[in-house]
Design a protein around this motif. Structure first.
Motif, PDB file in Angstrom:
ATOM      1  N   GLU A 375      27.648   5.931   1.056  1.00 30.52           N
ATOM      2  CA  GLU A 375      27.882   7.276   0.523  1.00 30.52           C
ATOM      3  C   GLU A 375      26.992   7.605  -0.675  1.00 30.52           C
ATOM      4  O   GLU A 375      26.459   8.716  -0.784  1.00 30.52           O
ATOM      5  CB  GLU A 375      29.360   7.409   0.125  1.00 30.52           C
ATOM      6  CG  GLU A 375      29.833   8.834   0.003  1.00 30.52           C
ATOM      7  CD  GLU A 375      29.673   9.627   1.292  1.00 30.52           C
ATOM      8  OE1 GLU A 375      29.453  10.847   1.188  1.00 30.52           O
ATOM      9  OE2 GLU A 375      29.754   9.038   2.387  1.00 30.52           O
ATOM     10  N   ARG A 379      23.997  10.523  -0.679  1.00 33.38           N
ATOM     11  CA  ARG A 379      23.991  11.657  -1.608  1.00 33.38           C
ATOM     12  C   ARG A 379      22.727  11.669  -2.463  1.00 33.38           C
ATOM     13  O   ARG A 379      22.194  12.734  -2.782  1.00 33.38           O
ATOM     14  CB  ARG A 379      25.231  11.590  -2.505  1.00 33.38           C
ATOM     15  CG  ARG A 379      26.529  11.838  -1.761  1.00 33.38           C
ATOM     16  CD  ARG A 379      27.717  11.335  -2.571  1.00 33.38           C
ATOM     17  NE  ARG A 379      28.945  11.414  -1.798  1.00 33.38           N
ATOM     18  CZ  ARG A 379      29.784  12.439  -1.826  1.00 33.38           C
ATOM     19  NH1 ARG A 379      29.511  13.479  -2.591  1.00 33.38           N
ATOM     20  NH2 ARG A 379      30.871  12.443  -1.097  1.00 33.38           N
ATOM     21  N   ARG A 415      35.558  10.116  -0.037  1.00 34.32           N
ATOM     22  CA  ARG A 415      34.339  10.913  -0.139  1.00 34.32           C
ATOM     23  C   ARG A 415      34.616  12.257  -0.815  1.00 34.32           C
ATOM     24  O   ARG A 415      33.811  12.740  -1.605  1.00 34.32           O
ATOM     25  CB  ARG A 415      33.730  11.105   1.252  1.00 34.32           C
ATOM     26  CG  ARG A 415      33.276   9.811   1.910  1.00 34.32           C
ATOM     27  CD  ARG A 415      32.416  10.059   3.127  1.00 34.32           C
ATOM     28  NE  ARG A 415      33.179  10.518   4.272  1.00 34.32           N
ATOM     29  CZ  ARG A 415      33.744   9.713   5.164  1.00 34.32           C
ATOM     30  NH1 ARG A 415      33.645   8.391   5.021  1.00 34.32           N
ATOM     31  NH2 ARG A 415      34.405  10.197   6.205  1.00 34.32           N
ATOM     32  N   ASP A 416      35.762  12.840  -0.496  1.00 34.12           N
ATOM     33  CA  ASP A 416      36.139  14.091  -1.157  1.00 34.12           C
ATOM     34  C   ASP A 416      36.420  13.851  -2.645  1.00 34.12           C
ATOM     35  O   ASP A 416      36.106  14.697  -3.495  1.00 34.12           O
ATOM     36  CB  ASP A 416      37.384  14.684  -0.493  1.00 34.12           C
ATOM     37  CG  ASP A 416      37.136  15.079   0.961  1.00 34.12           C
ATOM     38  OD1 ASP A 416      35.985  15.441   1.275  1.00 34.12           O
ATOM     39  OD2 ASP A 416      38.072  15.017   1.763  1.00 34.12           O
ATOM     40  N   ASP A 419      33.186  13.670  -4.420  1.00 35.03           N
ATOM     41  CA  ASP A 419      32.666  15.028  -4.625  1.00 35.03           C
ATOM     42  C   ASP A 419      33.245  15.647  -5.886  1.00 35.03           C
ATOM     43  O   ASP A 419      32.531  16.241  -6.702  1.00 35.03           O
ATOM     44  CB  ASP A 419      33.025  15.915  -3.425  1.00 35.03           C
ATOM     45  CG  ASP A 419      32.138  15.669  -2.226  1.00 35.03           C
ATOM     46  OD1 ASP A 419      30.997  15.211  -2.410  1.00 35.03           O
ATOM     47  OD2 ASP A 419      32.582  15.938  -1.095  1.00 35.03           O
ATOM     48  N   GLY A 420      34.552  15.520  -6.019  1.00 33.36           N
ATOM     49  CA  GLY A 420      35.212  16.127  -7.169  1.00 33.36           C
ATOM     50  C   GLY A 420      34.794  15.521  -8.493  1.00 33.36           C
ATOM     51  O   GLY A 420      34.579  16.233  -9.478  1.00 33.36           O
ATOM     52  N   ALA A 423      31.430  16.661  -9.401  1.00 29.97           N
ATOM     53  CA  ALA A 423      31.463  18.083  -9.766  1.00 29.97           C
ATOM     54  C   ALA A 423      32.092  18.305 -11.135  1.00 29.97           C
ATOM     55  O   ALA A 423      32.215  19.453 -11.583  1.00 29.97           O
ATOM     56  CB  ALA A 423      32.223  18.876  -8.708  1.00 29.97           C
TER      57      ALA A 423
END
Length: 504
Positions: A375, A379, A415-416, A419-420, A423
């Protein structure tokens, strides 16, 4: 000249006609507490022109003093590169006139470097080993930093005015110069990247440099020349200056090979010059005609005594050297249990140290590799940065893996969560809470989702009852879709088989 306007040949066509000859001058900033010849702090990012003394500014009547720790660092680098260490060496004045050099000369070494005649083995992606011979590693001082304001390129051409920061003036440098590198052929760009990566790994491993290329701690001047196949005489070289990332070194060498080939094909001679690298267009533009040693009017530095070494001192420093990078790689591969192919992939991806730090922080070697080769690398590729530059720390991986191991999230949900975090939404636990990403662990909602999936696929349910256990995957998939991936797939499978009265 506008970047990217030169004619180029395709790389394959260039290789059909010409042999590349490479040479590298890698400048390594040392992480000593003070500068090379003064007591000014050696620190990055401070307010401009605050880390300076009269010595750094070349004011009248000042006298330099050699930084003893820098000398020891230079010897360590020389030993790590299998160099001979000079019994006595001298400093010299390299004369040139530029605003970032307030003394109008750079204190360097010319005829008598502190380390010479070394070599280093460079392993490429497929395990092929090239031996790169080192001509010399010598001590010198860095120049100041010019910032050109106005214009569109950030360079002096077209700028409205320039600012100079002397904080970097006098920072200790070791310049590592290779002998001409022949025989790389089409692998020349790959070798360029691997060589600079190896130097960076060595100096970081020694602890003598922070080795952060984005800060200019390691910078490469890449020399390229071409000669027709079968000719022994070298072609005229160009030197692409101050390339400060591994990918840029690879791309700069590739571009110059293609540009040289097009120039030679046109019947025009190559101009011996410096070139500027442009990352946005992945091309070079002309700098200035390349000076030879005579142009710098070297002469012995009258204000510094010779540096004298002895065997006992050198052997003491040799004994203090850390585990060599090649031996470290062998040890890590054995400790982690990776196959040769797996470990080679890790090294080529540039994530070996990240995995090492992650394992040290508490994640198993298999899970650490999964994260950094999967992952995180994916990215990083999308963002066009190195994995280590993405902003993911070993501590973050520890937190994410801990949530998985505790059953609070699964691989898909992790994975989510990542992302957070990237971010800026908080820690992994905070992202799980805010986004409602926790795994559904209550059997009640799972059974409801299972009943819905079974009702939607009665033929699959019949197959499972008939003994085709592998068909359960279709029902699991329906449940995972219904729960937005927040179910524990293993628990879902158990409940499906229980619901159908089948032993799995």
């Amino acid at each position: 000249m506008t970047a990217g306007t030169d004619e180029v040949l395709s790389f394959d066509e260039a290789m059909e006609k010409y042999d590349p000859v490479l040479g590298f001058e890698v400048h390594v900033e040392l992480n000593t507490r003070t500068k090379m010849f003064s007591s000014a702090p050696n620190a990055f990012g401070d307010v401009p022109n605050t880390n300076v003394t009269p010595v750094d500014l070349g004011l009248p009547g000042v006298l330099p003093v050699v930084n003893g720790v820098a000398v020891e660092s230079a010897i360590k680098i020389g030993l790590a590169l299998n160099c001979s260490i000079a019994e006595k060496c001298y400093f010299a004045r390299k004369n040139y006139f530029y605003p970032d050099t307030p003394k109008n000369f750079q204190t360097s070494q010319f005829e008598d470097p502190i380390a010479y005649d070394g070599s280093i083995d460079i392993e490429l992606a497929d395990g092929t080993v090239f031996t790169v011979e080192i001509e010399r590693a010598h001590m010198e001082e860095d120049a100041g930093k010019l910032t050109h304001v106005g214009g569109s390129t950030g360079r002096i051409q077209g700028a409205e005015y320039s600012l100079v920061d002397y904080n970097r003036a006098g920072v200790p440098l070791i310049e590592i110069v290779t002998k001409p590198i022949e025989g790389a052929g089409a692998r020349a760009p790959e070798l360029a990247k691997a060589y600079v990566a190896a130097i960076r790994e060595i100096v970081k491993n020694l602890g003598v440099s922070d080795a952060r290329m984005e800060r200019g701690n390691v910078r490469c001047d890449a020399n390229v020349s071409l000669r027709p196949h079968g000719r022994e005489q070298f072609g005229t070289r160009t030197e692409t200056k101050n390339v400060n990332s591994l990918r840029a070194v690879e791309h700069a060498v590739r571009y110059e090979i293609q540009r040289h080939a097009a120039v030679l094909d046109s019947g025009t001679p190559i101009l011996q010059e410096t070139r500027h690298w442009h990352e946005d267009t992945r091309s070079t533009t002309s700098g200035r005609p390349k000076s030879d040693a005579d142009d710098y009017r070297y002469f012995p530095e009258p204000d510094l005594v010779p540096v004298v070494t002895d065997e006992a001192w050198i052997e003491t420093l040799r004994a203090s050297l850390p585990e060599p990078p090649a031996e470290r790689r062998k040890r890590l591969q054995a400790d982690w249990g990776y196959s040769d192919a797996e470990f080679r992939d890790v090294v080529n991806a540039g994530v070996m140290t990240s995995i090492e730090d992650t394992v040290a922080a508490g994640v198993g070697a298999v899970a650490a590799r999964k994260w950094w080769m999967g992952e995180i690398s994916r990215r990083a590729k999308l963002a066009d940065v190195e994995p280590s530059e993405l902003g993911v720390t070993p501590e973050l991986v520890v937190e994410l893996q801990g949530l998985i191991d505790a059953g609070k999230i699964n691989d898909k949900l992790s994975r989510d969560v990542l992302d957070g975090v990237l971010a800026g939404e908080g820690t992994p636990a905070e992202v799980v809470e805010q986004r409602g990403l926790a795994v559904v662990s209550d059997d009640g909602p799972l059974l409801d989702a299972i009943d819905g999936a079974l009702a939607a696929q009665p033929d699959v349910a019949d197959k499972i009852r008939g003994g085709k256990i592998q068909a359960v995957g279709a029902i699991v998939g329906g449940v995972m879709k219904a729960t937005r991936g927040q179910a524990d797939a293993g628990r879902v499978r158990e409940l499906i088989l229980q619901r159908l009265g089948v032993e799995g």
